[in-house]
Design an enzyme around this catalytic site. Structure first.
Site, PDB file in Angstrom:
ATOM      1  N   GLU A   1       1.669 -11.927  -1.458  1.00  0.00           N
ATOM      2  CA  GLU A   1       0.968 -12.131  -0.063  1.00  0.00           C
ATOM      3  C   GLU A   1       0.162 -13.118  -0.405  1.00  0.00           C
ATOM      4  O   GLU A   1      -0.816 -12.970  -1.047  1.00  0.00           O
ATOM      5  CB  GLU A   1       0.680 -10.715   0.599  1.00  0.00           C
ATOM      6  CG  GLU A   1       1.493  -9.877   1.054  1.00  0.00           C
ATOM      7  CD  GLU A   1       0.824  -8.601   1.619  1.00  0.00           C
ATOM      8  OE1 GLU A   1      -0.185  -8.907   2.074  1.00  0.00           O
ATOM      9  OE2 GLU A   1       1.264  -7.769   1.781  1.00  0.00           O
TER      10      GLU A   1
ATOM     11  N   GLU B   1      -0.413  -2.767  -2.605  1.00  0.00           N
ATOM     12  CA  GLU B   1      -1.553  -2.738  -2.726  1.00  0.00           C
ATOM     13  C   GLU B   1      -2.479  -1.357  -2.860  1.00  0.00           C
ATOM     14  O   GLU B   1      -2.930  -0.868  -1.790  1.00  0.00           O
ATOM     15  CB  GLU B   1      -2.204  -3.258  -1.180  1.00  0.00           C
ATOM     16  CG  GLU B   1      -1.625  -4.832  -1.088  1.00  0.00           C
ATOM     17  CD  GLU B   1      -2.495  -5.566   0.026  1.00  0.00           C
ATOM     18  OE1 GLU B   1      -2.333  -6.726   0.115  1.00  0.00           O
ATOM     19  OE2 GLU B   1      -3.231  -4.811   0.951  1.00  0.00           O
TER      20      GLU B   1
END
Length: 440
Positions: free
Chosen positions: A351, A167
């Site tokens: 995720e 991320e």
């Protein structure tokens, strides 16, 4: 669950994801100090000043935790290595105990026929590197490359997949512009540099791993669906800018060798010198892309400096985080990423999950909300696959309740309940439902 393995293509992989600082316990094993230790020790940054020194004690309990993964019929375990555990000062001397730990971790997964999916960085920068400028300093790409070499010389022959950085938006924007995560800066110049250097480090690490002969290397970015708060042109422009710096910036850098023009209107004056010359490294070939997706945001204009927008509360049901539940956004990003960027590369949902106010009652946790959330998002994955998108796996966040960063230990994302006083693990209803759904 309202699906089985048979509802997905042959070879589709199911997994669970975690990160090192959130579960391992950073207070032992020779690990060095990280920016998260410093951030948590500063009053006002983290709920109840909670930290990751013990976390879930996965460092000592990993074997039993992996037994739960195996018993849950999962295929893949996505984990991260801790830079400060491996190289306590960030540069220089290697902590043999830290490397040995990840060596044992990978072997324990392979013994259980679980695929180790490694991520090299999940936000816990060694404090000495932060002292040297952290992600603002161009040298971090080289430091990260050296760390990559040390870790993957040890475990790179046995991991199934590897990605450099989890991320990038959180590493750069959330932590340097909004200040919500370590190092807690709110500085547009720092942000512009971090937004670029995180990609330079990504490409550098891919090059290092290619040099070691590794295969199945990818990138993992996070995405939030940005919808205009109303029908005005101003709201549409605001949502497009949010979409630009959140969802387009990193993929555009990797796959197109450019950054979105609407984002450069704000960040351009603050970019590091010579940034335009780095796309050869940033665009290092990857074999797959992972998408982390949780929610959508309604965006509208506000008075003030760039980016001059803010969030408006939406009408949809929300998780314990206050995040709207919007599976359609996952389908949208899978389709757009395939069409605009990756052009046939395998995609993974790296995720996806929800925080839920889970309570242990008579030895059980009935998290029906999580079951519905997973069902809804896997239905979105199936729609994307039906439309021709090469989605090859789905990893639930998270295996177990853990340290939720600035929110401490109260937001529960796990399919396994953790009592943070005793560290007792209790599989929730979602774990049992998923186990049944994934039975072979």
């Amino acid at each position: 669950m309202n699906f089985t393995r048979a509802d997905f293509p042959e070879g589709f992989l199911f997994g669970a994801a975690t990160s090192s600082y959130q579960i391992e316990g950073h207070g032992f094993g020779g690990a060095g100090r990280t920016q998260w230790d410093d951030f948590a020790a500063t009053p006002g940054n983290v709920v109840r000043a909670e930290h990751g020194q013990l976390a879930c004690d996965h460092y000592h309990r990993y074997a039993a935790d992996f037994d739960m993964l195996k018993a849950g019929n999962l295929d893949v375990y996505r984990f991260s290595t801790s830079w400060a555990r491996v190289i306590p000062e960030g540069r220089g001397a290697v902590n043999a105990e830290g490397l040995d730990y990840y060596d044992r971790l990978v072997d324990a997964l392979l013994e259980r026929e679980l695929k180790p999916a490694a991520t090299l960085y999940h936000w816990e920068l060694p404090s000495p590197l932060q002292d040297a400028g952290g992600w603002r300093n161009r040298d971090i790409a080289g430091w990260f490359g050296d760390y990559t070499q040390v870790v993957m010389e040890r475990i790179g022959d046995r991991v199934w997949s590897a990605a450099p950085i989890n991320e990038p938006w959180c590493v750069a924007w959330l932590s340097h512009f909004l200040g919500h995560h370590a190092p807690g800066l709110r500085d547009i110049r720092a942000t512009a540099r971090a937004m670029h250097h995180v990609l330079l480090a990504h490409g550098t690490a891919i090059g290092v791993m290619r040099g070691l002969g590794m295969k199945n290397l990818g990138a993992v970015c996070n995405f939030e669906y940005a919808a205009p708060a109303d029908d005005s042109p101003e709201a549409a422009k605001a949502a497009a800018l949010y979409d630009g710096y959140y969802n387009h910036w990193f993929l555009s850098g990797m796959f197109k060798g450019e950054y979105p023009a609407n984002v450069l209107e704000g960040l351009g004056p603050h970019m590091p010198n010579g940034w335009q010359d780095d796309f050869g490294v940033i665009g290092a070939k990857v074999d797959w892309v992972g998408l982390n997706y949780y929610t959508r945001k309604l965006i509208g204009p506000v008075d003030g400096p760039w980016p001059s927008h803010g969030e408006v509360e939406g009408p949809l049901p929300k998780t314990q985080m206050g995040w709207e539940i919007y599976p359609e956004g996952l389908e949208f990003f899978l389709k757009r990423t395939h069409a605009e960027y990756t052009k046939g590369l395998p995609l993974f949902v790296a995720e996806n999950g929800m925080a839920n106010p889970d309570v242990l009652v008579d030895g059980a946790v009935d998290d029906q909300g999580r079951i519905a959330y997973v069902e809804g998002h896997l239905a979105a994955v199936r729609r994307a696959i039906a439309a021709g998108v090469p989605v090859q796996g789905y990893y639930l966040w998270s295996l177990m309740d853990n340290y939720e960063w600035s929110l401490g230990y109260e937001k529960r994302f796990g399919m396994v309940h953790v009592d943070f006083d005793t560290l007792q693990r209790t599989p929730k209803a979602s774990y049992h439902a998923l186990t049944r759904a994934l039975a072979r």
